[in-house]
Design a protein around this motif. Structure first.
Motif, PDB file in Angstrom:
ATOM      1  N   SER A   1      40.270 106.538  78.266  1.00  0.00           N
ATOM      2  CA  SER A   1      41.366 107.481  78.438  1.00  0.00           C
ATOM      3  C   SER A   1      41.812 108.003  77.075  1.00  0.00           C
ATOM      4  O   SER A   1      42.242 109.136  76.943  1.00  0.00           O
ATOM      5  CB  SER A   1      42.533 106.830  79.166  1.00  0.00           C
ATOM      6  OG  SER A   1      43.028 105.751  78.406  1.00  0.00           O
TER       7      SER A   1
ATOM      8  N   SER B   1      33.437 105.672  78.250  1.00  0.00           N
ATOM      9  CA  SER B   1      34.469 106.360  79.010  1.00  0.00           C
ATOM     10  C   SER B   1      35.805 105.715  78.678  1.00  0.00           C
ATOM     11  O   SER B   1      36.009 104.532  78.937  1.00  0.00           O
ATOM     12  CB  SER B   1      34.185 106.255  80.512  1.00  0.00           C
ATOM     13  OG  SER B   1      35.239 106.838  81.243  1.00  0.00           O
TER      14      SER B   1
ATOM     15  N   GLU C   1      42.131 127.890  89.148  1.00  0.00           N
ATOM     16  CA  GLU C   1      42.679 126.595  88.728  1.00  0.00           C
ATOM     17  C   GLU C   1      43.433 125.898  89.853  1.00  0.00           C
ATOM     18  O   GLU C   1      43.331 124.679  90.023  1.00  0.00           O
ATOM     19  CB  GLU C   1      43.559 126.779  87.495  1.00  0.00           C
ATOM     20  CG  GLU C   1      42.731 127.132  86.268  1.00  0.00           C
ATOM     21  CD  GLU C   1      43.544 127.435  85.023  1.00  0.00           C
ATOM     22  OE1 GLU C   1      44.782 127.202  85.024  1.00  0.00           O
ATOM     23  OE2 GLU C   1      42.948 127.901  84.032  1.00  0.00           O
TER      24      GLU C   1
ATOM     25  N   ILE D   1      36.548 117.100  92.940  1.00  0.00           N
ATOM     26  CA  ILE D   1      36.605 117.387  91.505  1.00  0.00           C
ATOM     27  C   ILE D   1      37.413 116.301  90.804  1.00  0.00           C
ATOM     28  O   ILE D   1      38.577 116.074  91.118  1.00  0.00           O
ATOM     29  CB  ILE D   1      37.191 118.790  91.244  1.00  0.00           C
ATOM     30  CG1 ILE D   1      36.221 119.846  91.773  1.00  0.00           C
ATOM     31  CG2 ILE D   1      37.469 118.995  89.763  1.00  0.00           C
ATOM     32  CD1 ILE D   1      36.704 121.276  91.626  1.00  0.00           C
ATOM     33  N   LEU D   2      36.764 115.634  89.872  1.00  0.00           N
ATOM     34  CA  LEU D   2      37.392 114.572  89.099  1.00  0.00           C
ATOM     35  C   LEU D   2      38.181 115.144  87.927  1.00  0.00           C
ATOM     36  O   LEU D   2      39.283 114.705  87.630  1.00  0.00           O
ATOM     37  CB  LEU D   2      36.313 113.611  88.594  1.00  0.00           C
ATOM     38  CG  LEU D   2      36.752 112.366  87.870  1.00  0.00           C
ATOM     39  CD1 LEU D   2      37.596 111.478  88.773  1.00  0.00           C
ATOM     40  CD2 LEU D   2      35.532 111.596  87.376  1.00  0.00           C
ATOM     41  N   SER D   3      37.615 116.146  87.250  1.00  0.00           N
ATOM     42  CA  SER D   3      38.306 116.792  86.130  1.00  0.00           C
ATOM     43  C   SER D   3      37.860 118.236  86.046  1.00  0.00           C
ATOM     44  O   SER D   3      36.771 118.601  86.498  1.00  0.00           O
ATOM     45  CB  SER D   3      38.019 116.068  84.815  1.00  0.00           C
ATOM     46  OG  SER D   3      36.639 116.117  84.505  1.00  0.00           O
ATOM     47  N   CYS D   4      38.712 119.065  85.462  1.00  0.00           N
ATOM     48  CA  CYS D   4      38.414 120.485  85.285  1.00  0.00           C
ATOM     49  C   CYS D   4      39.043 120.929  83.974  1.00  0.00           C
ATOM     50  O   CYS D   4      40.232 120.701  83.746  1.00  0.00           O
ATOM     51  CB  CYS D   4      38.972 121.295  86.459  1.00  0.00           C
ATOM     52  SG  CYS D   4      38.703 123.086  86.289  1.00  0.00           S
ATOM     53  N   TYR D   5      38.232 121.536  83.113  1.00  0.00           N
ATOM     54  CA  TYR D   5      38.700 121.985  81.799  1.00  0.00           C
ATOM     55  C   TYR D   5      38.360 123.452  81.608  1.00  0.00           C
ATOM     56  O   TYR D   5      37.224 123.861  81.849  1.00  0.00           O
ATOM     57  CB  TYR D   5      38.014 121.191  80.677  1.00  0.00           C
ATOM     58  CG  TYR D   5      38.223 119.706  80.781  1.00  0.00           C
ATOM     59  CD1 TYR D   5      39.376 119.115  80.284  1.00  0.00           C
ATOM     60  CD2 TYR D   5      37.268 118.892  81.381  1.00  0.00           C
ATOM     61  CE1 TYR D   5      39.581 117.748  80.380  1.00  0.00           C
ATOM     62  CE2 TYR D   5      37.465 117.524  81.483  1.00  0.00           C
ATOM     63  CZ  TYR D   5      38.618 116.963  80.977  1.00  0.00           C
ATOM     64  OH  TYR D   5      38.811 115.606  81.082  1.00  0.00           O
TER      65      TYR D   5
ATOM     66  N   ALA E   1      42.091 122.344  91.315  1.00  0.00           N
ATOM     67  CA  ALA E   1      42.987 121.178  91.316  1.00  0.00           C
ATOM     68  C   ALA E   1      43.121 120.580  92.714  1.00  0.00           C
ATOM     69  O   ALA E   1      43.340 119.373  92.853  1.00  0.00           O
ATOM     70  CB  ALA E   1      44.360 121.568  90.765  1.00  0.00           C
TER      71      ALA E   1
ATOM     72  N   ILE F   1      33.544 121.251  84.904  1.00  0.00           N
ATOM     73  CA  ILE F   1      34.068 120.424  85.992  1.00  0.00           C
ATOM     74  C   ILE F   1      33.217 119.163  86.114  1.00  0.00           C
ATOM     75  O   ILE F   1      31.992 119.215  85.965  1.00  0.00           O
ATOM     76  CB  ILE F   1      34.046 121.223  87.319  1.00  0.00           C
ATOM     77  CG1 ILE F   1      35.132 122.294  87.298  1.00  0.00           C
ATOM     78  CG2 ILE F   1      34.218 120.321  88.527  1.00  0.00           C
ATOM     79  CD1 ILE F   1      35.190 123.152  88.536  1.00  0.00           C
ATOM     80  N   THR F   2      33.872 118.045  86.387  1.00  0.00           N
ATOM     81  CA  THR F   2      33.177 116.799  86.684  1.00  0.00           C
ATOM     82  C   THR F   2      33.365 116.512  88.163  1.00  0.00           C
ATOM     83  O   THR F   2      34.485 116.572  88.680  1.00  0.00           O
ATOM     84  CB  THR F   2      33.752 115.631  85.855  1.00  0.00           C
ATOM     85  OG1 THR F   2      33.721 115.989  84.475  1.00  0.00           O
ATOM     86  CG2 THR F   2      32.954 114.362  86.064  1.00  0.00           C
TER      87      THR F   2
ATOM     88  N   TYR G   1      34.703 127.279  82.661  1.00  0.00           N
ATOM     89  CA  TYR G   1      35.237 125.969  83.054  1.00  0.00           C
ATOM     90  C   TYR G   1      34.124 124.920  83.045  1.00  0.00           C
ATOM     91  O   TYR G   1      32.956 125.233  83.304  1.00  0.00           O
ATOM     92  CB  TYR G   1      35.853 126.023  84.458  1.00  0.00           C
ATOM     93  CG  TYR G   1      37.141 126.813  84.484  1.00  0.00           C
ATOM     94  CD1 TYR G   1      38.362 126.197  84.224  1.00  0.00           C
ATOM     95  CD2 TYR G   1      37.133 128.178  84.747  1.00  0.00           C
ATOM     96  CE1 TYR G   1      39.544 126.923  84.230  1.00  0.00           C
ATOM     97  CE2 TYR G   1      38.315 128.907  84.750  1.00  0.00           C
ATOM     98  CZ  TYR G   1      39.514 128.275  84.482  1.00  0.00           C
ATOM     99  OH  TYR G   1      40.677 128.985  84.477  1.00  0.00           O
TER     100      TYR G   1
END
Length: 159
Positions: free
Chosen positions: A151, A149, A88, A97-101, A92, A111-112, A109
């Motif tokens: 928020s 898309s 993580e 990497i735009l997002s990581c869940y 980060a 990742i975008t 995980y």
């Protein structure tokens, strides 16, 4: 963080800010039946309560040449706490990497990633994604078209 109770006026302010976060308090007062001073007070209270987490510009990624978006599913070698924390931290810090869940289910995980083109994605895959700690499997899918898309969906303010 505890859930914050919002009244109809707070929800109206938030809905208006979701549409245009740069509008002035005078403009908000035309949409929400409060004075600009009262709106400023409520916005400050929403910020202090952590409901408004910040403000940012929506930048057109294609205008910057970032025409490719990939969704990458990642499985790790194990789920020990040290490896998860190392992964993580590295994810980060990875610039592409735009997002990581962290996920439940088969993959650990999601990742975008944004890239200029396929060659750029290949570079990102080689230099960033495959070097993340503990990665045992990467599965990439490419976004063909963005349909929606947000928020936060406006419907979440109606409850």
């Amino acid at each position: 963080m505890a859930e914050v109770s919002l009244d109809a006026l707070d929800k109206a302010i938030l809905a208006a800010l979701l549409i245009d976060g740069r509008q002035s308090q005078v403009d908000l007062a035309e949409r929400v039946p409060l004075s600009p001073t009262a709106i400023a007070r409520r916005i400050r209270a929403l910020e202090q309560a952590g409901v408004i987490d910040g403000y940012q510009a929506r930048i057109n990624r294609k205008a910057l040449g970032l025409t490719m978006m990939a969704i990458v599913q990642i499985s790790l070698e194990s789920q020990n706490e040290e490896l998860l924390a190392a992964f993580e931290k590295a994810a980060a810090a990875a610039p592409s990497i735009l997002s990581c869940y962290m996920m439940s289910g088969q993959d650990d995980y999601l990742i975008t990633v944004l890239a200029r083109d396929l060659a750029d994605f290949e570079r990102i895959h080689k230099e960033q994604l495959s070097r993340l700690p503990g990665v045992s499997r990467l599965h990439s899918s490419f976004v063909l078209r963005e349909v929606a898309s947000r928020s936060l969906p406006a419907s979440s303010l109606l409850k």
